[in-house]
Design a protein around this motif. Structure first.
Motif, mmCIF file in Angstrom:
data_model
loop_
_atom_site.group_PDB
_atom_site.id
_atom_site.type_symbol
_atom_site.label_atom_id
_atom_site.label_comp_id
_atom_site.label_asym_id
_atom_site.label_seq_id
_atom_site.Cartn_x
_atom_site.Cartn_y
_atom_site.Cartn_z
ATOM 1 N N VAL A 169 0.841 -1.199 0.000
ATOM 2 C CA VAL A 169 0.000 0.000 0.000
ATOM 3 C C VAL A 169 0.878 1.251 0.000
ATOM 4 O O VAL A 169 0.528 2.260 0.579
ATOM 5 C CB VAL A 169 -0.991 0.013 1.195
ATOM 6 N N TYR B 294 -1.021 10.134 9.344
ATOM 7 C CA TYR B 294 -2.295 9.406 9.384
ATOM 8 C C TYR B 294 -3.342 10.093 10.264
ATOM 9 O O TYR B 294 -4.535 9.803 10.118
ATOM 10 C CB TYR B 294 -2.057 7.974 9.877
ATOM 11 N N CYS C 273 -3.055 -2.776 7.684
ATOM 12 C CA CYS C 273 -3.389 -1.364 7.528
ATOM 13 C C CYS C 273 -4.634 -1.061 8.354
ATOM 14 O O CYS C 273 -5.601 -1.820 8.322
ATOM 15 C CB CYS C 273 -3.644 -1.037 6.061
ATOM 16 N N LEU C 274 -4.602 0.050 9.072
ATOM 17 C CA LEU C 274 -5.758 0.425 9.880
ATOM 18 C C LEU C 274 -7.027 0.530 9.032
ATOM 19 O O LEU C 274 -8.133 0.285 9.511
ATOM 20 C CB LEU C 274 -5.445 1.757 10.585
HETATM 21 MO MO LIG Z 1 -2.130 1.827 6.153
#
Ligand SMILES: [Mo]
Ligand SMILES: Nc1nc2c(c(=O)[nH]1)N[C@H]1C(S)=C(S)[C@@H](COP(=O)(O)O)O[C@H]1N2
Length: 420
Positions: free
Chosen positions: A67, A256, A140-141
């Motif tokens: 990602v 983020y 990944c969150l």
């Molecule tokens: Mo992520």
């Protein structure tokens, strides 16, 4: 047949017997009508096949999902360019600096300008004494499914922090990686310094990571060096690490944070299916396999609940806590770990494993585990199959932290049609 399958199937015999017995009179009847002895049920080709096809515990290096941000994505640069910008082991340089805005008091900075930047040889010197390895699922969150499961190796970040000799006013450390020298492409993350200096509750340390599954960390995975934070979602584990700042900031300045993400949220536990039939015949047993992510509170059970779509659900019970969930079998440690480990052997001293290379607990926290179940056959109809974890504290998914922006834990649902 793969040896691991033999072991899984042996375990499954016990599972099937327990499952049918747990259904009481109905289960015994189901066993009779299907003329399915527990021992025979593992010969059910559908289940045997599904268990044989399960993904390995460790993700093969080429199967990790990517990602990466950046235009161009840094790992797609030419070898010459990578060498020029410090993205190879020979050319890697890490600057360790005081935060210019909120400086910590520090005796040593490591800078390119005076030729003191930290390099790979210095990292390997620290590794001789301090290297650690631990299993971790990279997730990944914002993506439901994990990106990959690996054994990450590195040097605890605190060793580097101590080389910088901070004396006072150090509250957070923030860091970023190579981003095409374009400030708008910078992806930054941060940690409270206390978490770096000490490992609470037996967590592995935050590391400067240079190996994955026993092999040098590839450019795709953030090599030559990335941060890996064991209990965190992926955004804390910055790839192509180039800059680290010692700061008096008291709160997170992660990139983020901008996306409404809960940047202090550790990994959650959740279950998902890997294989299930989309249609089966009436009365035909239903083989289901899946994985669970063991978050910060690990996994004590995986459960499934199959529901005829025509039948009512308890109203207002949005997490199906009143539903008749049944336990799936958490599969035992595999015979082969997978993941392209050299000689299929875990690196010696991998945290969580004993000297014989066997896990000390199972499931292992912050890792994946696989599960399987053979559900008894059902009458014709359209059904929804749900799966969930129960963590070690007894919380059923999506509790205790149900909010989407702190990581995925929604209860998965898949459709199965039973028809002649
Ligand atoms: Mo992520
Ligand atoms: N330099 C840099 N590091 C980064 C990112 C990034 O865009 N740039 N993405 C982060 C995010 S959001 C995730 S989920 C993980 C993914 O790690 P992977 O690409 O190795 O699977 O990397 C993290 N580290």
């Amino acid at each position: 047949m793969k040896p691991s399958v033999e072991r899984l199937i042996a375990e499954h015999v016990a599972l099937s017997r327990r499952y049918f017995l747990s259904l009481g009179a109905a289960g015994v009847a189901a066993l009779k009508t299907l003329s399915l002895q527990a021992e025979d049920s593992i010969e059910e080709p559908a289940l045997r096949e599904a268990i044989e096809k399960l993904e390995p515990w460790l993700t093969p290096l080429a199967d990790f999902r990517d990602v990466s941000r950046g235009k161009p994505i840094p790992h797609s640069l030419s070898d010459e360019k990578k060498a020029e910008v410090g993205m190879t082991r020979d050319t890697w340089k890490l600057e360790v600096l005081k935060d210019p805005e909120k400086p910590a008091r520090v005796r040593n900075e490591f800078k390119k300008s005076d030729n003191t930047a930290f390099d790979f040889a210095a990292l390997m010197k620290l590794a001789e004494k301090h290297a650690v390895r631990f299993p971790k699922v990279m997730t990944c969150l914002n993506i439901g499914c994990p990106l990959g499961m690996g054994i990450w190796e590195g040097v605890p970040l605190r060793e580097l922090i101590w080389l910088a000799q901070p004396t006072e006013d150090l509250r957070r450390v923030f860091y970023y990686g190579y981003h095409n020298e374009e400030p708008s492409q910078m992806f930054r993350s941060s940690m409270p310094v206390g978490r770096i200096l000490e490992d609470p509750f037996d967590l592995p340390p935050v590391i400067l990571c240079y190996k994955l599954n026993g092999q040098w960390l590839s450019s795709e995975r953030g090599g030559p060096v990335r941060i890996v934070v064991p209990e965190a979602y992926g955004f804390k584990s910055i790839k192509w690490l180039s800059h680290l700042f010692l700061s008096n900031l008291h709160s997170a300045n992660d990139t983020y944070a901008g996306g409404n993400n809960d940047v202090d949220s550790p990994l959650k536990s959740f279950a998902a299916t890997l294989s299930h039939p989309s249609t089966v015949k009436p009365g035909q047993p239903i083989a289901v396999t899946g994985y669970a992510q063991a978050g910060i509170s690990s996994v004590s059970k995986v459960q499934v609940f199959i529901h005829n779509n025509e039948a009512p659900l308890v109203s207002g019970d949005k997490y199906f806590s009143e539903a008749p969930w049944v336990d799936a079998k958490i599969l035992p440690p595999p015979v082969s770990w997978g993941g392209d480990l050299p000689e299929d052997r875990l690196p010696p001293g991998t945290l969580g494993f004993d000297a014989a290379g066997q896990p000390k607990t199972w499931p292992l926290r912050l890792s994946k585990v696989h599960w399987a179940i053979l559900l008894p056959g059902l009458p014709a109809g359209k059904y929804t199959l749900r799966s969930r974890t129960i963590d070690e504290k007894g919380h059923a998914q999506p509790m205790p932290r149900p909010f989407r922006k702190s990581g995925h834990a929604a209860i998965e649902q898949v459709s199965i049609e039973v028809k002649a």
